[in-house]
Each structure stands twice: as C-alpha cells, then as structure tokens.
Design an enzyme around this catalytic site. Structure first.
Site, PDB file in Angstrom:
ATOM      1  N   CYS A 106       0.793  -1.234   0.000  1.00  0.00           N
ATOM      2  CA  CYS A 106       0.000   0.000   0.000  1.00  0.00           C
ATOM      3  C   CYS A 106       0.822   1.280   0.000  1.00  0.00           C
ATOM      4  O   CYS A 106       0.737   2.064  -0.942  1.00  0.00           O
ATOM      5  CB  CYS A 106      -0.955  -0.028   1.184  1.00  0.00           C
ATOM      6  SG  CYS A 106      -2.135  -1.355   1.046  1.00  0.00           S
TER       7      CYS A 106
HETATM    8  C1  UDX Z   1      -1.070   0.391   5.775  1.00  0.00           C
HETATM    9  C2  UDX Z   1      -1.973   1.354   6.522  1.00  0.00           C
HETATM   10  O1  UDX Z   1      -1.575   1.376   7.898  1.00  0.00           O
HETATM   11  C3  UDX Z   1      -3.428   0.868   6.426  1.00  0.00           C
HETATM   12  O2  UDX Z   1      -4.278   1.802   7.065  1.00  0.00           O
HETATM   13  C4  UDX Z   1      -3.802   0.759   4.937  1.00  0.00           C
HETATM   14  O3  UDX Z   1      -5.131   0.309   4.789  1.00  0.00           O
HETATM   15  C5  UDX Z   1      -2.859  -0.191   4.249  1.00  0.00           C
HETATM   16  O4  UDX Z   1      -1.497   0.248   4.402  1.00  0.00           O
HETATM   17  P1  UDX Z   1       0.038  -1.980   6.157  1.00  0.00           P
HETATM   18  O5  UDX Z   1       0.728  -1.659   4.861  1.00  0.00           O
HETATM   19  O6  UDX Z   1      -0.623  -3.292   6.326  1.00  0.00           O
HETATM   20  O7  UDX Z   1      -1.138  -0.858   6.418  1.00  0.00           O
HETATM   21  O8  UDX Z   1       1.116  -1.866   7.301  1.00  0.00           O
HETATM   22  P2  UDX Z   1       1.574  -0.757   8.357  1.00  0.00           P
HETATM   23  O9  UDX Z   1       1.418  -1.347   9.690  1.00  0.00           O
HETATM   24  O10 UDX Z   1       0.933   0.536   8.069  1.00  0.00           O
HETATM   25  O11 UDX Z   1       3.167  -0.660   8.038  1.00  0.00           O
HETATM   26  C6  UDX Z   1       3.565  -0.336   6.721  1.00  0.00           C
HETATM   27  C7  UDX Z   1       5.105  -0.326   6.686  1.00  0.00           C
HETATM   28  O12 UDX Z   1       5.596   0.801   7.438  1.00  0.00           O
HETATM   29  C8  UDX Z   1       5.778  -1.561   7.288  1.00  0.00           C
HETATM   30  O13 UDX Z   1       6.889  -1.904   6.468  1.00  0.00           O
HETATM   31  C9  UDX Z   1       6.259  -1.077   8.659  1.00  0.00           C
HETATM   32  O14 UDX Z   1       7.418  -1.770   9.090  1.00  0.00           O
HETATM   33  C10 UDX Z   1       6.592   0.384   8.362  1.00  0.00           C
HETATM   34  N1  UDX Z   1       6.504   1.282   9.505  1.00  0.00           N
HETATM   35  C11 UDX Z   1       5.322   1.412  10.154  1.00  0.00           C
HETATM   36  C12 UDX Z   1       7.629   2.036   9.864  1.00  0.00           C
HETATM   37  O15 UDX Z   1       8.698   1.909   9.263  1.00  0.00           O
HETATM   38  N2  UDX Z   1       7.526   2.908  10.906  1.00  0.00           N
HETATM   39  C13 UDX Z   1       6.355   3.069  11.597  1.00  0.00           C
HETATM   40  O16 UDX Z   1       6.323   3.860  12.535  1.00  0.00           O
HETATM   41  C14 UDX Z   1       5.220   2.295  11.221  1.00  0.00           C
END
Ligand code: UDX
Length: 446
Positions: free
Chosen positions: A274
């Site tokens: 996403c």
């Molecule tokens: C995301 C959105 O959170 C969600 O609302 C949307 O519908 C789909 O995309 P997702 O991709 O499943 O969800 O994962 P998320 O938990 O958001 O993490 C995305 C990426 O960001 C991961 O690689 C995670 O490791 C990274 N991340 C997340 C960070 O590097 N730092 C953070 O503080 C949070």
C-alpha cells in the site's frame, strides 16, 4: 442475523476481498466470493486462504461451516441475487507509478455483463484503491455501456475505501472505530443503502462524494508514509550527531499535538502493497494535474535511501563482508504477515549478497515465499536460533517480538548486531556485542 443481506465480493479471494467477505459473513450476511483464480476459490470453499492473515482462517472455517460464505468463478448467479456487490480487485503499480486498472476494468466488464439480466436495484461498492475520478470516469461508464443500465436509476454506486492493516485486518474490519468508515456516494439512495450494512459496526460513518472518498484513501496512506519518512530523516540526522533517536521520539510524543502511537518508528523504511504504491500513484496524479509533489517525492526518496544507509552502516562497522556469515531475522515487510511486497529486507539481502556475505535467513511466515525471490542464493533457517548459530553478524528487518529477546543472540559466534527496527533494548544485550541501528549513536557502548 435476521436481516442478513446477500452480498457478493468481486476479487473475493485477495487480501482485502477475502477479509471483507469473511467478516461480513461473520456478521450474519450471506456472502459469495467471486474470483478468477480457481485455486484460491477452492481454498476459500475449504475455509482456507492462499496468504497468512491473523484470525482469518479461524473466521473462514466458522462461516464456511455455517454455509454463509462460498466462493465461485461465476459472476452471473451471485450478482443476480446480491443487494450489495463489493469490488475488491487489485490495483498494482505500473512502471511509471500510475496504478494498473486492468483488473478493475476486467472485473467491471464481468459485473456489467451479469447486470444485464439483473432485475432489482443493488449498490456497487468500490473498495479497490483507485485514483480520484476513476469511479466516475472509468467504472460507471463501463458499467452503463455494457449493461445498458443506468447508475443512479437501476443501481447505486459507493466508494468505501479499506483501511485494513496486514496482520490486524480482521480486527480492523470488525472493529473499525479507530479508522472510521468512509462512504463516497453517487446519490443519497446509494449512501443510505450501504450505511444500513454498517449500522451493526461501532464506528463513525463519514458520508461524502465519490471523488472525495477516493482521495481520502490516498491522503491517509500518504500522510502515514510521510510520518515514517520524516522520522527516518530525523533519525539519519541524529545518527550523525551522536543522538539516540528513540530519546528524541520520547520528546516528540510528549507534545500532545504529536502524541503517542504515531508512525514515527525510524528504521529501514516502509514496505508493503500500500504505502509505496499509493504514494507513487498520488505523486503521479499530482504531476498530471500540474502540482509538484515535493513532500510525496521526498517521502519515497527517503524510503529508498534507508536500506542503502543501513547497508553502509553494516559496511562501515564490519568492513569487508566477503565470506562473513550474516543471520537475517525477518523478511516480510512487517511482522505477523507472510507478505514480501516491497519489503525493505529485499534490497538489504541483495546488497549483502552483492558484497559476498553468506546469508542464513529466517522468517516465521514468509520463509517459503522468499524462495521465489532469493532462490538458493541464501540458506533458509527453520528458527531464528538456527540462523544465528555461528553467525558473525545479525541483521533484524522486522519488528517481531520474537527478535526482542536479548538471550537469543548469545547463540552467535560473532558480536555484530544491526537492528533495522529498533526492536532490541541494547542495554539488555551481553556486553560483548557491538550494536548498531539507524538513529543510534555510532560507537555508543551498550
Ligand atoms: C497500511 C496502513 O496502515 C493501512 O491503514 C492501509 O489500509 C494499508 O497500508 P500496512 O501496509 O498493512 O497498512 O502496514 P503498516 O502497519 O501501516 O506498516 C507499513 C510499513 O511501514 C511496514 O513496512 C512497517 O514496518 C513500516 N513502519 C510502520 C515504519 O517503518 N515505521 C512506523 O512507525 C510504522
């Protein structure tokens, strides 16, 4: 549920479609998953899914046993009987960053053909992530042209973006209070029709226009991704100033205007199906409408830079990596999933291989899928301990709680630990280790 509805979910065996279908069936509706993949259709009818998602198979088995969910390759029957049809086809990135609408177009054509013989009113709900303007300029015209029916008269249309996070998608769907429910409606009748379905959910419902709902999805993901890249930029600066970003983060969160639980965990960046795709697509849209997407482009640029700066940290700390045995803990883009799409572990693993390191990789869920990317260039370990045994160095790429146990690393032969997600409290490590991380003061004694 006495007033359960007949619902079809097109693209109903994918990450979003199958989760939505299972949860709606769990809420008491009769749900039919329509897909073009015979294997996934067969799995769904057995209460199984082709991907891992917490709680999904448990809920699938329950609703399949109560015969409230079935899957099929057929469009006509399910659409004829449904009062709500969700469109959950995928919209992957094209090379230029735009979204690829081929799956959405194909599904829309199939829906339209089925529509020809449908008598009663229903609402088509777009849950696929599509650029603002897509529903009105692509989906509705295609539906009307092929079916001969009129939107607003013979059927309604809504846009209902999903805000599911992989690893907690079932919980996010059933308990959407935190994210809220957004409904973009063609007209009041369409919005009323869909709102009825969500009456049984404890969450605020925001009703707006179709284009606005499409934009809200992109704006949310871009906002969250921007926060991550902002944290990473500050962490990169902290690194050069011998400041621990985790301490700075505490200071940020004290300010109630920032608050806790923000997306400000610095590290190797964001992956998944996403954030990268949605930020690229929104940046492309901005350029098409004559706006320079400065923040969006910077968000992507920093995200591409993070694995590179992490690899330089490894190189600077160890020196020549040729023949060095490195344990890589975590491959999926985040813990709790088996999804490797745009995972930050991929450039890191490929970078280490390019420098001649000998890699032993472990991921409790994505190990199998990893073989299609890394083939036999790496050794696949069944446990973290197996990967660590006799490793000279270790790299952590997902924030899995399993990797937070400091004793786990005592199995290592060498002393180098590189924490890509700040999952370890380095003060609890054996003092022999050299701990390094993005935003952690280089050379600090642990
Ligand atoms: C995301 C959105 O959170 C969600 O609302 C949307 O519908 C789909 O995309 P997702 O991709 O499943 O969800 O994962 P998320 O938990 O958001 O993490 C995305 C990426 O960001 C991961 O690689 C995670 O490791 C990274 N991340 C997340 C960070 O590097 N730092 C953070 O503080 C949070």
């Amino acid at each position: 549920m006495k007033d359960g509805l007949n619902i079809s979910v097109i693209g109903g065996t994918g990450y979003v479609g199958l989760t939505a279908a299972a949860c709606l069936a769990y809420k008491g509706h009769m749900v039919c998953c329509v897909d073009i993949d015979p294997e996934k259709v067969q799995l769904a009818n057995q209460g199984l899914s082709a991907f891992y998602e917490n709680d999904l198979e448990k809920i699938l088995k329950h609703v399949a046993s109560e015969r409230r969910l079935m899957a099929t390759l057929d469009y006509k029957g399910p659409i004829k009987d449904s009062s709500i049809v969700f469109l959950c086809a995928g919209t992957p990135s094209r090379k230029d960053g735009d979204i690829d609408l081929s799956q959405v177009r194909e599904a829309t054509r199939s829906i339209a053909r089925a529509l020809k013989t449908k008598k009663d009113y229903f609402v088509l709900v777009i849950k696929s992530t599509v650029m603002p303007g897509t529903t009105e300029s692509v989906i509705i015209p295609l539906l009307e042209r092929i079916s001969g029916k009129r939107a607003g008269k013979d059927f309604g249309v809504c846009v209902n973006p999903e805000f599911l996070r992989e690893g907690s998608a079932v919980k996010d769907f059933l308990f959407p209070k935190e994210q809220g429910i957004v409904i973009g409606e063609l007209d009041e009748k369409s919005g009323d029709w869909l709102s009825k379905l969500y009456q049984g959910f404890d969450a605020g419902i925001f009703r707006t226009t179709i284009n606005t709902a499409e934009m809200i999805k992109y704006a949310r993901n871009a906002y969250l991704a921007k926060d991550i890249s902002f944290a990473n930029e500050i962490a990169n600066i902290c690194q050069r100033c011998n400041i621990d970003f985790l301490e700075v983060k505490k200071g940020l969160e004290m300010d109630s205007r920032i608050g806790k639980g923000r997306f400000i965990n610095a590290g190797i960046g964001f992956g998944g199906s996403c954030f990268p795709k949605d930020v690229r697509a929104l940046a492309r849209k901005a350029e098409k409408v004559g706006i320079k997407p400065r923040i969006l482009r910077a968000t992507l640029e920093i995200n591409d830079y993070q694995p590179k700066t992490f690899l330089s940290l490894v190189r600077q700390t160890i020196g020549n990596l040729k023949g060095v045995k490195v344990a890589v803990l975590g491959l999926a883009f985040k813990s709790g999933t088996d999804d490797l799409r745009e995972s930050r572990s991929i450039p890191i693993v490929l970078g280490l291989l390019a420098e001649g390191a000998v890699l032993h990789v472990f991921d409790s869920k994505a190990g199998g899928r990893a073989k299609s990317i890394f083939g036999n260039k790496v050794h696949y370990s069944g446990t973290a301990k197996e990967a660590l045994i006799s490793a000279d160095a270790c790299i952590i790429t997902t924030e899995s709680a399993e990797f937070a146990d400091p004793k786990l690393y005592d199995h290592m032969r060498g002393n180098f630990i590189f924490d890509g997600r700040r999952v370890l409290n380095c003060k609890r490590l054996n003092r022999r280790f050299i701990y390094a991380a993005i935003g952690f003061p280089a050379g600090d004694k642990i």
